[in-house]
Design a protein around this motif. Structure first.
Motif, PDB file in Angstrom:
ATOM      1  N   GLY A 107       0.930  -1.232   0.046  1.00 43.27           N
ATOM      2  CA  GLY A 107      -0.102   0.033   0.104  1.00 43.27           C
ATOM      3  C   GLY A 107       0.822   1.437   0.058  1.00 43.27           C
ATOM      4  N   SER A 108       0.183   2.224   0.494  1.00 42.07           N
ATOM      5  CA  SER A 108       1.041   3.584   0.847  1.00 42.07           C
ATOM      6  C   SER A 108       0.509   4.254   2.019  1.00 42.07           C
ATOM      7  CB  SER A 108       0.928   4.437  -0.404  1.00 42.07           C
ATOM      8  OG  SER A 108       0.985   5.858  -0.347  1.00 42.07           O
ATOM      9  N   SER A 109       1.429   4.966   2.591  1.00 40.57           N
ATOM     10  CA  SER A 109       1.197   5.695   3.853  1.00 40.57           C
ATOM     11  C   SER A 109       0.363   6.965   3.617  1.00 40.57           C
ATOM     12  CB  SER A 109       2.522   6.311   4.440  1.00 40.57           C
ATOM     13  OG  SER A 109       3.133   7.363   3.415  1.00 40.57           O
ATOM     14  N   CYS A 110      -0.125   7.116   2.298  1.00 43.95           N
ATOM     15  CA  CYS A 110      -1.352   8.258   2.087  1.00 43.95           C
ATOM     16  C   CYS A 110      -2.592   7.652   2.446  1.00 43.95           C
ATOM     17  CB  CYS A 110      -1.029   8.682   0.558  1.00 43.95           C
ATOM     18  SG  CYS A 110      -1.623   7.350  -0.396  1.00 43.95           S
ATOM     19  N   ILE A 111      -2.541   6.457   2.730  1.00 45.54           N
ATOM     20  CA  ILE A 111      -4.201   6.046   3.210  1.00 45.54           C
ATOM     21  C   ILE A 111      -4.275   6.464   4.622  1.00 45.54           C
ATOM     22  CG2 ILE A 111      -3.601   3.716   2.023  1.00 45.54           C
ATOM     23  CD1 ILE A 111      -3.160   2.622   5.028  1.00 45.54           C
ATOM     24  N   TYR A 112      -3.516   6.962   5.274  1.00 46.27           N
ATOM     25  CA  TYR A 112      -3.788   7.568   6.579  1.00 46.27           C
ATOM     26  C   TYR A 112      -4.424   9.091   6.503  1.00 46.27           C
ATOM     27  CZ  TYR A 112      -1.234   3.383   8.424  1.00 46.27           C
ATOM     28  OH  TYR A 112      -0.925   2.006   8.577  1.00 46.27           O
ATOM     29  N   PRO A 113      -5.185   9.450   7.761  1.00 48.45           N
ATOM     30  CA  PRO A 113      -5.863  10.659   7.601  1.00 48.45           C
ATOM     31  C   PRO A 113      -4.616  11.738   7.518  1.00 48.45           C
ATOM     32  CG  PRO A 113      -6.849   9.278   9.309  1.00 48.45           C
ATOM     33  CD  PRO A 113      -5.577   8.399   8.877  1.00 48.45           C
ATOM     34  N   ARG A 114      -5.042  12.858   6.894  1.00 48.67           N
ATOM     35  CA  ARG A 114      -4.188  13.909   6.783  1.00 48.67           C
ATOM     36  C   ARG A 114      -3.440  14.374   8.071  1.00 48.67           C
ATOM     37  NH1 ARG A 114      -4.070  19.633   6.503  1.00 48.67           N
ATOM     38  NH2 ARG A 114      -2.801  20.528   4.557  1.00 48.67           N
ATOM     39  N   LEU A 115      -4.419  14.549   9.187  1.00 47.95           N
ATOM     40  CA  LEU A 115      -3.754  15.071  10.352  1.00 47.95           C
ATOM     41  C   LEU A 115      -4.069  13.884  11.278  1.00 47.95           C
ATOM     42  CD1 LEU A 115      -5.860  18.341  10.230  1.00 47.95           C
ATOM     43  CD2 LEU A 115      -3.649  17.879   9.649  1.00 47.95           C
ATOM     44  N   ALA A 116      -3.394  12.848  11.166  1.00 48.17           N
ATOM     45  CA  ALA A 116      -3.347  11.696  12.021  1.00 48.17           C
ATOM     46  C   ALA A 116      -2.335  12.136  13.183  1.00 48.17           C
ATOM     47  CB  ALA A 116      -2.917  10.448  11.180  1.00 48.17           C
ATOM     48  N   LEU A 117      -2.573  11.635  14.334  1.00 46.99           N
ATOM     49  CA  LEU A 117      -1.676  11.644  15.418  1.00 46.99           C
ATOM     50  C   LEU A 117      -0.323  11.045  14.949  1.00 46.99           C
ATOM     51  CD1 LEU A 117      -3.908  10.853  18.388  1.00 46.99           C
ATOM     52  CD2 LEU A 117      -3.017  13.300  17.737  1.00 46.99           C
ATOM     53  N   GLN A 118       0.711  11.483  15.271  1.00 46.17           N
ATOM     54  CA  GLN A 118       2.218  11.341  15.034  1.00 46.17           C
ATOM     55  C   GLN A 118       2.910  10.826  16.138  1.00 46.17           C
ATOM     56  OE1 GLN A 118       3.282  11.867  11.442  1.00 46.17           O
ATOM     57  NE2 GLN A 118       1.193  12.704  11.097  1.00 46.17           N
ATOM     58  N   PRO A 119       3.725   9.675  15.832  1.00 44.12           N
ATOM     59  CA  PRO A 119       3.782   8.937  14.648  1.00 44.12           C
ATOM     60  C   PRO A 119       2.267   7.921  14.402  1.00 44.12           C
ATOM     61  CG  PRO A 119       5.214   7.713  16.416  1.00 44.12           C
ATOM     62  CD  PRO A 119       4.559   8.975  17.104  1.00 44.12           C
ATOM     63  N   ILE A 120       2.098   7.623  13.111  1.00 43.45           N
ATOM     64  CA  ILE A 120       0.948   7.015  12.705  1.00 43.45           C
ATOM     65  C   ILE A 120       1.021   5.588  12.984  1.00 43.45           C
ATOM     66  CG2 ILE A 120      -0.706   7.089  10.988  1.00 43.45           C
ATOM     67  CD1 ILE A 120       0.955   9.297   9.572  1.00 43.45           C
ATOM     68  N   LYS A 121       0.071   5.278  13.879  1.00 42.96           N
ATOM     69  CA  LYS A 121      -0.264   3.821  14.088  1.00 42.96           C
ATOM     70  C   LYS A 121      -0.898   3.277  13.016  1.00 42.96           C
ATOM     71  CE  LYS A 121       0.323   3.987  19.266  1.00 42.96           C
ATOM     72  NZ  LYS A 121       1.471   3.164  19.392  1.00 42.96           N
ATOM     73  N   GLU A 122      -0.881   1.879  12.948  1.00 46.19           N
ATOM     74  CA  GLU A 122      -1.637   1.329  11.874  1.00 46.19           C
ATOM     75  C   GLU A 122      -3.362   1.477  12.161  1.00 46.19           C
ATOM     76  OE1 GLU A 122       2.073  -1.046  11.756  1.00 46.19           O
ATOM     77  OE2 GLU A 122       0.760   0.058  13.743  1.00 46.19           O
ATOM     78  N   GLU A 123      -3.670   1.721  13.420  1.00 52.16           N
ATOM     79  CA  GLU A 123      -5.012   1.807  13.668  1.00 52.16           C
ATOM     80  C   GLU A 123      -5.551   3.191  13.430  1.00 52.16           C
ATOM     81  OE1 GLU A 123      -2.571   1.077  16.161  1.00 52.16           O
ATOM     82  OE2 GLU A 123      -2.897  -1.006  16.019  1.00 52.16           O
ATOM     83  N   SER A 124      -4.758   3.941  12.997  1.00 50.34           N
ATOM     84  CA  SER A 124      -5.383   5.523  12.490  1.00 50.34           C
ATOM     85  C   SER A 124      -6.135   5.317  11.345  1.00 50.34           C
ATOM     86  CB  SER A 124      -4.099   6.229  12.348  1.00 50.34           C
ATOM     87  OG  SER A 124      -3.459   6.391  13.640  1.00 50.34           O
ATOM     88  N   LEU A 125      -6.017   4.227  10.586  1.00 47.31           N
ATOM     89  CA  LEU A 125      -6.836   4.173   9.513  1.00 47.31           C
ATOM     90  C   LEU A 125      -8.320   4.586   9.611  1.00 47.31           C
ATOM     91  CD1 LEU A 125      -6.721   3.256   6.280  1.00 47.31           C
ATOM     92  CD2 LEU A 125      -7.097   1.029   7.097  1.00 47.31           C
ATOM     93  N   LEU A 126      -8.834   5.098   8.641  1.00 46.55           N
ATOM     94  CA  LEU A 126     -10.047   5.592   8.644  1.00 46.55           C
ATOM     95  C   LEU A 126     -10.862   6.178   9.768  1.00 46.55           C
ATOM     96  CD1 LEU A 126     -11.628   2.519   7.008  1.00 46.55           C
ATOM     97  CD2 LEU A 126     -11.105   4.580   5.839  1.00 46.55           C
ATOM     98  N   THR A 127      -9.822   7.081  10.340  1.00 48.18           N
ATOM     99  CA  THR A 127     -10.275   7.896  11.451  1.00 48.18           C
ATOM    100  C   THR A 127     -10.345   9.189  11.366  1.00 48.18           C
ATOM    101  OG1 THR A 127      -7.975   8.050  12.313  1.00 48.18           O
ATOM    102  CG2 THR A 127      -9.277   6.169  13.133  1.00 48.18           C
ATOM    103  N   GLY A 128     -10.198   9.636  10.027  1.00 49.56           N
ATOM    104  CA  GLY A 128     -10.168  11.030   9.636  1.00 49.56           C
ATOM    105  C   GLY A 128     -10.003  11.349   8.153  1.00 49.56           C
ATOM    106  N   ALA A 129     -10.271  12.491   7.621  1.00 49.93           N
ATOM    107  CA  ALA A 129     -10.237  13.021   6.443  1.00 49.93           C
ATOM    108  C   ALA A 129      -8.705  12.481   5.593  1.00 49.93           C
ATOM    109  CB  ALA A 129     -10.605  14.326   5.975  1.00 49.93           C
ATOM    110  N   LEU A 130      -8.908  12.261   4.370  1.00 53.79           N
ATOM    111  CA  LEU A 130      -7.371  11.890   3.899  1.00 53.79           C
ATOM    112  C   LEU A 130      -7.040  13.454   3.002  1.00 53.79           C
ATOM    113  CD1 LEU A 130      -8.844   8.846   1.541  1.00 53.79           C
ATOM    114  CD2 LEU A 130      -7.180   8.914   3.446  1.00 53.79           C
ATOM    115  N   GLU A 131      -5.726  13.322   2.762  1.00 56.13           N
ATOM    116  CA  GLU A 131      -5.149  14.255   1.975  1.00 56.13           C
ATOM    117  C   GLU A 131      -5.674  14.594   0.737  1.00 56.13           C
ATOM    118  OE1 GLU A 131      -3.173  17.326   0.198  1.00 56.13           O
ATOM    119  OE2 GLU A 131      -3.083  16.837   2.442  1.00 56.13           O
ATOM    120  N   PRO A 132      -6.335  15.945   0.438  1.00 54.04           N
ATOM    121  CA  PRO A 132      -7.037  15.735  -0.922  1.00 54.04           C
ATOM    122  C   PRO A 132      -6.210  15.747  -1.981  1.00 54.04           C
ATOM    123  CG  PRO A 132      -7.706  17.609   0.539  1.00 54.04           C
ATOM    124  CD  PRO A 132      -6.471  16.960   1.370  1.00 54.04           C
ATOM    125  N   THR A 133      -4.964  16.062  -1.935  1.00 55.81           N
ATOM    126  CA  THR A 133      -4.330  16.128  -3.374  1.00 55.81           C
ATOM    127  C   THR A 133      -3.925  14.515  -3.581  1.00 55.81           C
ATOM    128  OG1 THR A 133      -2.110  16.261  -1.912  1.00 55.81           O
ATOM    129  CG2 THR A 133      -2.873  18.309  -2.779  1.00 55.81           C
TER     130      THR A 133
END
Length: 314
Positions: A107-133
């Motif tokens: 996959g790609s780390s761009c799957i995680y929310p744009r403003l995910a808590l850092q460092p990004i845990k695998e559980e962050s998936l689908l917890t926020g909006a994606l980077e629009p670009t």
């Protein structure tokens, strides 16, 4: 995996796929199956089915993807969503129906929310909006990793997924409209040096932070996971360290030998402010990245000169 097992590498001409192919060959695997896009269009479901009927691979590395930087993702979102989703679903479904023993999806780390808590845990998936670009590419990758998860949970298929941080290395795409940040800078600085320019543009404010992983390090992690990990949860692959785009640009300039001024263009989109992966899950398995950025950039620049430098008389 047995050294004589039939292994299909989907996307073997890309940066990740070619790295995996080299690593498997070095380790003595002698039954690798590869097809170019001209030989097998992975968006063609019937063609993919015929390939699996004929070859019956036992293991699959699914690295094929339509990739690009911010400009390409912003300009062609429909193409990125359609082509990537079709490739993933066709290969994953055929692999499942033909009883593939194990599959690894990249996959790609761009799957995680744009403003995910850092460092990004695998559980962050689908917890926020994606980077629009790069939303379209991210959505396609989420579909692939979720299908692996659902096949694992519903049918027990040993299909695993990995999420690498920003990759670079030999075999990268250096084309201006398609490349990611490091190969784009590498090409631009090389052109500036070759043409004797005193300044080179960097399409960013320089403030965003990114984590850069050398592609052969990712391959080592993938092979470790193929041998030692089974589960529906995705696994992050990264260095555990990030730097600013300004620092990255300065490192590329040193690797290329460009001594001019770096002109940061804040009018261009920065993308996600920060993207650093939590790699503790992989670290618990005893793995860590080995190639420092400076060394990786030196090797990448050598690859660029070998494959692209002739266009500039070098």
């Amino acid at each position: 995996m047995d050294r004589h097992a039939k292994i299909y590498i989907a996307g073997h001409r890309g940066m990740v796929g070619s790295s995996i192919e080299r690593a498997l060959e070095r380790r003595g695997y002698d039954n690798l199956v590869c097809r170019s896009h001209k030989e097998l269009d992975l968006t063609d479901q019937a063609a993919v089915k015929r390939f699996f009927d004929a070859e019956e691979p036992e293991y699959v590395f699914l690295t094929a993807a339509k990739v690009g930087g911010i400009l390409a993702n912003s300009a062609y979102p429909a193409d990125f969503l359609y082509e990537n989703t079709m490739m993933e679903m066709n290969v994953l479904r055929a692999a499942f129906e033909h009883g593939v023993k194990k599959l690894l999806f990249t996959g790609s780390s761009c799957i995680y929310p744009r403003l995910a808590l850092q460092p990004i845990k695998e559980e962050s998936l689908l917890t926020g909006a994606l980077e629009p670009t790069n939303e379209a590419y991210a959505v396609a990758k989420i579909c692939g990793l979720k299908y692996c998860e659902y096949l694992f949970r519903q049918h027990g298929a040993d299909f695993i997924s990995v999420m690498p941080s920003n990759l670079y290395g030999p075999g990268d795409n250096y084309q201006p409209e398609e490349s990611h940040v490091l190969p784009a800078l590498l090409r631009r600085f090389h052109e500036a040096k070759t043409l004797g320019r005193e300044e080179a543009a960097v399409w960013s404010s320089g403030r965003p932070r990114r984590e850069f992983l050398y592609v052969d390090d990712m391959t080592d992690a993938c092979l470790l996971l193929m041998e030692n990990y089974s589960g529906p949860e995705t696994v992050n692959i990264g260095t555990g360290h990030d730097i600013s785009i300004r620092e990255a640009a300065e490192a590329v300039a040193r690797a290329v030998g460009f001594e001019g001024r770096l002109a940061f263009d804040a009018s261009k989109p920065d993308g996600t402010p920060r993207k650093l992966l939590d790699v503790s899950k992989l670290g618990a398995m005893g793995w860590s990245a080995r190639v420092p950025l400076e060394e990786g950039l030196r090797l990448t620049y050598a690859d660029f000169l070998k494959n692209e430098g002739g266009r500039y008389g070098t």
